[in-house]
Write a protein that holds these residues in place. Sequence first.
Motif, PDB file in Angstrom:
ATOM      1  N   ILE A 181      -5.145   2.919  12.349  1.00 28.81           N
ATOM      2  CA  ILE A 181      -4.225   1.671  12.381  1.00 28.81           C
ATOM      3  C   ILE A 181      -4.978   0.367  12.189  1.00 28.81           C
ATOM      4  N   PRO A 182      -4.960   0.041  11.084  1.00 35.09           N
ATOM      5  CA  PRO A 182      -5.514  -1.220  10.612  1.00 35.09           C
ATOM      6  C   PRO A 182      -5.559  -2.246  11.393  1.00 35.09           C
ATOM      7  N   SER A 183      -4.106  -2.605  11.973  1.00 29.67           N
ATOM      8  CA  SER A 183      -3.935  -3.842  12.932  1.00 29.67           C
ATOM      9  C   SER A 183      -2.955  -3.177  13.840  1.00 29.67           C
ATOM     10  N   LYS A 184      -3.200  -3.799  15.048  1.00 29.88           N
ATOM     11  CA  LYS A 184      -2.133  -3.120  16.047  1.00 29.88           C
ATOM     12  C   LYS A 184      -0.836  -3.905  15.979  1.00 29.88           C
ATOM     13  N   GLU A 185      -1.020  -5.199  15.087  1.00 32.16           N
ATOM     14  CA  GLU A 185       0.537  -5.815  14.711  1.00 32.16           C
ATOM     15  C   GLU A 185       1.335  -4.983  13.985  1.00 32.16           C
ATOM     16  N   LEU A 186       0.782  -3.882  13.040  1.00 33.59           N
ATOM     17  CA  LEU A 186       1.461  -3.250  12.155  1.00 33.59           C
ATOM     18  C   LEU A 186       2.078  -1.877  12.753  1.00 33.59           C
ATOM     19  N   LEU A 187       1.668  -1.575  14.038  1.00 35.68           N
ATOM     20  CA  LEU A 187       2.331  -0.471  14.795  1.00 35.68           C
ATOM     21  C   LEU A 187       3.789  -0.252  14.808  1.00 35.68           C
ATOM     22  N   PRO A 188       4.643  -1.300  14.868  1.00 31.33           N
ATOM     23  CA  PRO A 188       5.943  -1.455  15.236  1.00 31.33           C
ATOM     24  C   PRO A 188       6.707  -0.998  13.786  1.00 31.33           C
ATOM     25  N   ILE A 189       6.225  -1.536  12.490  1.00 27.61           N
ATOM     26  CA  ILE A 189       6.704  -1.250  11.272  1.00 27.61           C
ATOM     27  C   ILE A 189       6.100   0.067  10.931  1.00 27.61           C
ATOM     28  N   ILE A 190       5.048   0.647  11.103  1.00 29.85           N
ATOM     29  CA  ILE A 190       4.706   1.895  10.813  1.00 29.85           C
ATOM     30  C   ILE A 190       5.479   2.989  11.682  1.00 29.85           C
ATOM     31  N   ARG A 191       5.721   2.661  12.876  1.00 30.89           N
ATOM     32  CA  ARG A 191       6.506   3.738  13.688  1.00 30.89           C
ATOM     33  C   ARG A 191       8.007   3.610  13.057  1.00 30.89           C
ATOM     34  N   SER A 192       8.493   2.539  12.666  1.00 28.98           N
ATOM     35  CA  SER A 192       9.768   2.411  12.206  1.00 28.98           C
ATOM     36  C   SER A 192      10.056   3.026  10.918  1.00 28.98           C
ATOM     37  N   MET A 193       8.886   3.169   9.998  1.00 32.38           N
ATOM     38  CA  MET A 193       9.141   3.813   8.743  1.00 32.38           C
ATOM     39  C   MET A 193       8.920   5.553   9.191  1.00 32.38           C
ATOM     40  N   SER A 212       0.848  -1.241  -0.044  1.00 33.26           N
ATOM     41  CA  SER A 212       0.048  -0.026  -0.006  1.00 33.26           C
ATOM     42  C   SER A 212       1.078   1.176   0.111  1.00 33.26           C
ATOM     43  N   LEU A 213       1.903   1.340   0.770  1.00 26.97           N
ATOM     44  CA  LEU A 213       2.773   2.449   0.897  1.00 26.97           C
ATOM     45  C   LEU A 213       3.708   2.653  -0.122  1.00 26.97           C
ATOM     46  N   LYS A 214       3.998   1.393  -0.720  1.00 25.61           N
ATOM     47  CA  LYS A 214       4.672   1.433  -2.099  1.00 25.61           C
ATOM     48  C   LYS A 214       4.111   2.401  -3.266  1.00 25.61           C
ATOM     49  N   LYS A 215       2.583   2.125  -3.263  1.00 27.14           N
ATOM     50  CA  LYS A 215       1.760   2.793  -4.218  1.00 27.14           C
ATOM     51  C   LYS A 215       1.522   4.066  -3.922  1.00 27.14           C
ATOM     52  N   MET A 216       1.446   4.439  -2.481  1.00 31.63           N
ATOM     53  CA  MET A 216       0.981   5.826  -2.274  1.00 31.63           C
ATOM     54  C   MET A 216       1.803   5.942  -0.791  1.00 31.63           C
ATOM     55  N   PRO A 217       2.964   6.652  -0.840  1.00 32.86           N
ATOM     56  CA  PRO A 217       3.729   6.596   0.343  1.00 32.86           C
ATOM     57  C   PRO A 217       3.224   7.796   1.037  1.00 32.86           C
ATOM     58  N   LEU A 218       3.046   7.796   2.447  1.00 28.27           N
ATOM     59  CA  LEU A 218       2.285   8.933   3.348  1.00 28.27           C
ATOM     60  C   LEU A 218       3.087   9.343   4.119  1.00 28.27           C
ATOM     61  N   GLU A 219       3.082  10.556   4.881  1.00 26.61           N
ATOM     62  CA  GLU A 219       3.919  11.121   5.943  1.00 26.61           C
ATOM     63  C   GLU A 219       3.106  10.923   7.108  1.00 26.61           C
ATOM     64  N   ALA A 220       1.584  10.807   6.966  1.00 28.53           N
ATOM     65  CA  ALA A 220       0.940  10.515   8.337  1.00 28.53           C
ATOM     66  C   ALA A 220      -0.372   9.898   7.889  1.00 28.53           C
ATOM     67  N   ILE A 221      -1.006   8.974   9.031  1.00 29.69           N
ATOM     68  CA  ILE A 221      -2.187   8.346   8.473  1.00 29.69           C
ATOM     69  C   ILE A 221      -3.040   8.479   9.573  1.00 29.69           C
ATOM     70  N   ASP A 222      -4.454   8.268   9.505  1.00 30.68           N
ATOM     71  CA  ASP A 222      -5.521   8.653  10.663  1.00 30.68           C
ATOM     72  C   ASP A 222      -6.065   7.173  11.175  1.00 30.68           C
ATOM     73  N   SER A 275       3.593   9.375  10.784  1.00 30.32           N
ATOM     74  CA  SER A 275       2.964   9.749  12.040  1.00 30.32           C
ATOM     75  C   SER A 275       1.474   9.328  12.143  1.00 30.32           C
ATOM     76  N   ILE A 276       0.834   9.059  13.130  1.00 31.56           N
ATOM     77  CA  ILE A 276      -0.363   8.544  13.377  1.00 31.56           C
ATOM     78  C   ILE A 276      -1.384   9.688  14.116  1.00 31.56           C
ATOM     79  N   PHE A 277      -2.343  10.277  13.448  1.00 35.41           N
ATOM     80  CA  PHE A 277      -3.090  11.126  14.002  1.00 35.41           C
ATOM     81  C   PHE A 277      -4.632  10.596  13.991  1.00 35.41           C
ATOM     82  N   VAL A 278      -4.989   9.983  15.270  1.00 34.07           N
ATOM     83  CA  VAL A 278      -6.320   9.216  14.953  1.00 34.07           C
ATOM     84  C   VAL A 278      -7.384  10.452  15.148  1.00 34.07           C
ATOM     85  N   ASP A 279      -8.582   9.691  14.641  1.00 29.91           N
ATOM     86  CA  ASP A 279      -9.807  10.510  14.914  1.00 29.91           C
ATOM     87  C   ASP A 279     -10.439  10.084  15.880  1.00 29.91           C
TER      88      ASP A 279
END
Length: 278
Positions: free
Chosen positions: A213-225, A201-211, A228-232
């Motif tokens: 978290i589709p899965s809590k298991e992805l948190l470490p990789i999102i943070r490592s990249m 997904s991020l290869k097709k559309m690299p993002l600086e921030a997201i709103d 930023s996560i700004f939730v609603d």
Amino acid sequence: MRLNVNILLITMVLSGFCPTVFAQQALQPLPESKNAFIVIAHRGSHLIKPENTIASIEEAISIGADYVELDLRTTKDGKLVLLHNDQVDQVSNGKGKIKDLDLEEVKKLILKGKDGGLHHIATFQDALKTCKDRINIYLDFKAADVAQAYSEIKKAGMEKEILVYVNSSEQYASWRKNAPKMPLMSTLSRMAVTKEDLLESLKKMPLEAIDNIPSKELLPIIRSMGISIFVDVQNSSETHEDWSAAMKKSIQGMQTDHPQALIEYLEKNMIRNGLKEN
């Protein structure tokens, strides 16, 4: 044979190794904020002042919000204005779609606030002037021309004070083409529940921030990249429990309908700069 760097890095991530160089690659810096934990005033501080108005922006500034979230649309004569829905009925004494009204007609519309004041739909230019050097903008790009919007941003000298939320792949492509240094934000697909899904997904559309978290298991990789996560959390009945639960997800900020109450909560609990990492 020389290895393709991107392929090598993706392979490292899939294997669980996420080097710092990958985390920073291709990301544009977000607007600077004095607080590490970001409070975003949804449509301005609109509990008393009408949403998306200059008054709601001023209120957000006065209470110390880090960003003001604003919705951008276009009038019949091609002028950029702030409005969440495509129709003016819900917020004003007018009728019809904003795209069918010219700016002079829009200026005559009245928006009533709970403060008893009379307000007007704001132009993008006036909003930029109000925010410049005072508060960052989270620009929800509803329906507008990217080149035109970026031109107004540049004229106001606010290229480094705006994070753009894109609502489609077409908007994304246009922003990357017209303003490659603008940081972009969007929602990750709820189908992206594995590392492979996320990276594709991020290869097709690299993002600086997201709103989200589709899965809590992805948190470490999102943070490592470095994303930023700004939730609603915006809701008429937000609670301390809502805010506490959100902060425990290792996020960097929240979009709220109650910016003043959220800031007071953060300051009272001495977490205005976020929770300490374990």
